[in-house]
Design an enzyme around this catalytic site. Structure first.
Site, PDB file in Angstrom:
ATOM      1  N   ASP A 190      13.885  -2.166  24.407  1.00  0.00           N
ATOM      2  CA  ASP A 190      13.814  -3.120  23.304  1.00  0.00           C
ATOM      3  C   ASP A 190      15.102  -3.931  23.205  1.00  0.00           C
ATOM      4  OD1 ASP A 190      12.650  -4.023  20.650  1.00  0.00           O
ATOM      5  OD2 ASP A 190      14.528  -3.115  19.965  1.00  0.00           O
ATOM      6  N   GLU A 232      12.146  -5.971  27.473  1.00  0.00           N
ATOM      7  CA  GLU A 232      11.811  -6.956  26.451  1.00  0.00           C
ATOM      8  C   GLU A 232      12.934  -7.969  26.383  1.00  0.00           C
ATOM      9  OE1 GLU A 232      11.036  -7.968  21.794  1.00  0.00           O
ATOM     10  OE2 GLU A 232      12.666  -6.674  22.431  1.00  0.00           O
TER      11      GLU A 232
HETATM   12  C1  GLC Z   1      12.248  -6.092  19.069  1.00  0.00           C
HETATM   13  C2  GLC Z   1      10.988  -5.483  18.484  1.00  0.00           C
HETATM   14  C3  GLC Z   1      10.895  -5.836  17.030  1.00  0.00           C
HETATM   15  C4  GLC Z   1      12.133  -5.343  16.303  1.00  0.00           C
HETATM   16  C5  GLC Z   1      13.401  -5.877  16.976  1.00  0.00           C
HETATM   17  C6  GLC Z   1      14.620  -5.230  16.428  1.00  0.00           C
HETATM   18  O1  GLC Z   1      12.192  -7.468  19.098  1.00  0.00           O
HETATM   19  O2  GLC Z   1       9.869  -5.888  19.205  1.00  0.00           O
HETATM   20  O3  GLC Z   1       9.751  -5.289  16.435  1.00  0.00           O
HETATM   21  O4  GLC Z   1      12.108  -5.740  14.964  1.00  0.00           O
HETATM   22  O5  GLC Z   1      13.374  -5.631  18.365  1.00  0.00           O
HETATM   23  O6  GLC Z   1      14.687  -3.883  16.799  1.00  0.00           O
END
Ligand code: GLC
Length: 524
Positions: A190, A232
């Site tokens: 993430d 991500e």
């Molecule tokens: C990523 C996740 C999101 C979250 C963010 C902060 O973008 O997909 O849901 O709020 O990280 O952790």
């Protein structure tokens, strides 16, 4: 196919109104029936749950209402027994402010202050954009206990870890080990672009960040077999591909730039933007793979489109201000497409035939609705609708005690949209998705085979060939609500549809009704 699910929203086995691991386990047969190859679990670690669990208080524990570490291990082995893999979401960039490390770091004179990122001057690194722009206007917040500002790319209760500190860089690799040792098949990393900060930069995609990810990959390669790191990185195509390294960084990365263009094309009745972004996408190293998706647990992000395109998307897909969140749209797939079965099928027919592995978001396979008036992104995280009862068959608790309310939007409540009814109806969206997935699975070249755009001379009609040398499929998709006839510059064979709706391909003549699509094969 990766199936994304939130533990809290899938199925509650013990009647406390919150989904849990035993509930997920009870629904594994459904996932296997549907055709899921891998389950992606949203963060399930101990958390004050102020950001859906992306605010982690302890990386080595399970959020209490979800169950225990043993429950996780059992879910993984039960999934494996059915040939389903499981990956865990791991927020590597930050912790909750309740994490023991932050509690210690804040203390005056703390020897471990530098596990987080501090400054006296909040104008530092002003080039870094603010991501949660509805909530914050700075990446710094003042901590009266520490007497300093701390850095956070997301909410102010999510301080960024300082990867320059050796404890942090080492600990997060150990955390990854902890879950891989448990048998998990991989991790979704993430917020990967933001690990390091450097003067004079926008603090994203830095070489130091790539170097740390490569270190993690080396550990995965040396100590484990057959695991995947999914990145991500909501970035431009050329920046996203950097996360594959030379095949020595992440195995997979989400194709963020593609997603909004699919939605744009559909409203404009013009597929050019989709063709263009595919052409602009650099090749990925051998063994690397895109993750393609339409929706997920976040807002439909519009960070990587132009201002003009963003305005267009808001106007077309988020007419009510409450539908907008940060730089995006907090709605689910079916309502975005007005519940129009033709458009939902078209988008899936394209998604499932593009290079990469498709990621489906739980509930979208039945056309679940949303509740954009709920806080933050909660409106797209409602309980899964298993049956037509008022509580949607999600839990034995009183629905008023559910962790999040069941979708109530007209035409989208459990009485209208649920798994049980759609499983029983051969013509349902659910059965269509399942069939499309089965057809895709039987043609492995959809994942990693060749891709070639085919000119059609008509802006609404997207055409491409997917192939592996021996076999091929021609894909046609009409992004407009008008009937389209066009010459498709293909070899003039007699094509036969493997999956099609309102679409024909005869020799070089393509014909498609409004939102018609087809996967066509040469005769065998
Ligand atoms: C990523 C996740 C999101 C979250 C963010 C902060 O973008 O997909 O849901 O709020 O990280 O952790």
């Amino acid at each position: 196919m990766f199936y994304e699910a939130a533990v809290f929203a899938f199925f509650d086995s013990d009647g406390d109104g919150v989904g849990d691991f035993a509930g997920l386990e009870a629904k594994l047969d459904y996932l296997s029936w549907l055709g899921a190859d891998c389950l992606w679990l949203l963060p399930f670690y101990e958390s004050p749950m102020r950001d859906g669990g992306y605010d982690v208080a302890d990386f080595r524990s399970v959020h209490e209402p979800y169950g225990t570490i043993e429950d996780v291990a059992r879910l993984v082995s039960e999934a494996h027994r059915r040939g389903i893999r499981v990956i865990a979401d791991l927020p590597i960039n930050h912790t909750s402010d309740r994490h023991r490390w932050f509690v210690e770091a804040r203390r005056p004179g703390s020897p471990t202050r530098d596990r987080y990122v501090w400054a006296d001057d909040p104008s530092k690194w002003g080039e870094a954009r603010v991501i949660f722009s509805d909530t914050h206007d700075s990446n710094w917040s003042w901590d009266p206990v520490a007497g300093a500002y701390y850095w956070h790319r997301f909410f102010d209760h999510q301080p960024d870890l300082n990867y320059d500190h050796p404890d942090v860089a080492a600990e997060m690799i150990d955390v990854a080990r902890f879950w891989l040792d448990m048998g998990l098949d991989g991790l979704r990393l993430d917020a990967a672009p933001y690990l390091y900060e450097r003067d004079g930069t926008d603090c994203e995609n830095l070489p130091e960040t790539h170097a740390w990810l490569k270190k993690l990959r080396a550990v995965v390669d040396e100590e484990y077999e057959d695991r995947a790191l999914v990145c991500e990185a909501n970035q431009r195509p050329e920046d996203v591909v950097a996360y594959f390294g030379d095949g020595d960084e992440c195995h997979m990365a989400f194709h963020f730039p593609l997603m909004p263009r699919l939605f744009m094309a559909l409203k404009r009745g013009d597929a050019s933007a989709v063709a263009e972004i595919i052409e602009a996408t650099p090749a990925v190293p051998e063994g690397a793979q895109w993750g393609v998706f339409l929706r997920n647990h976040d807002e439909l992000t519009l960070e990587m489109v132009s201002e003009e395109e963003r305005a267009y998307m808001y106007e077309q897909y988020a007419p009510e201000p409450a539908m907008r969140k940060n730089l995006g749209i907090r709605r689910r797939l079916a309502p975005l497409l007005d519940g129009d079965r033709r458009r939902i099928e078209l988008m899936h027919a394209v998604l499932l035939s593009l290079p990469g592995s498709p990621f489906l978001y739980y509930g979208d396979e039945i056309g679940m609705g949303d509740a954009h008036t709920l806080d933050d992104r909660d409106g797209v995280r409602a309980p899964m609708q298993w049956d037509s009862s008022p509580g949607a068959g999600f839990s034995s608790a009183d629905p008023s005690h559910y962790h999040l309310p069941v979708v109530a939007a007209p035409g989208y409540g459990p009485e209208a949209v649920n798994v049980e009814a759609q499983q029983a109806d051969g013509g349902s969206l659910l059965n269509w998705v399942r069939e499309a997935l089965a057809l895709r699975r039987a043609r492995p070249f959809f994942g990693a085979g060749g891709f070639e755009l085919v000119p059609t001379g008509h802006p609404a009609l997207l055409a491409y060939i997917r192939s592996d040398g021996a076999s091929k499929v021609a894909v046609l998709a009409n992004f407009s609500d008008e009937r389209v006839e066009a010459e498709v510059r293909l070899d003039g064979v007699r094509w036969r549809p493997a999956l099609a709706s309102g679409c024909r391909l005869e020799g070089r003549r393509g014909e498609a009704g409004p939102y018609g699509y087809g996967w066509f094969e040469p005769p065998t």
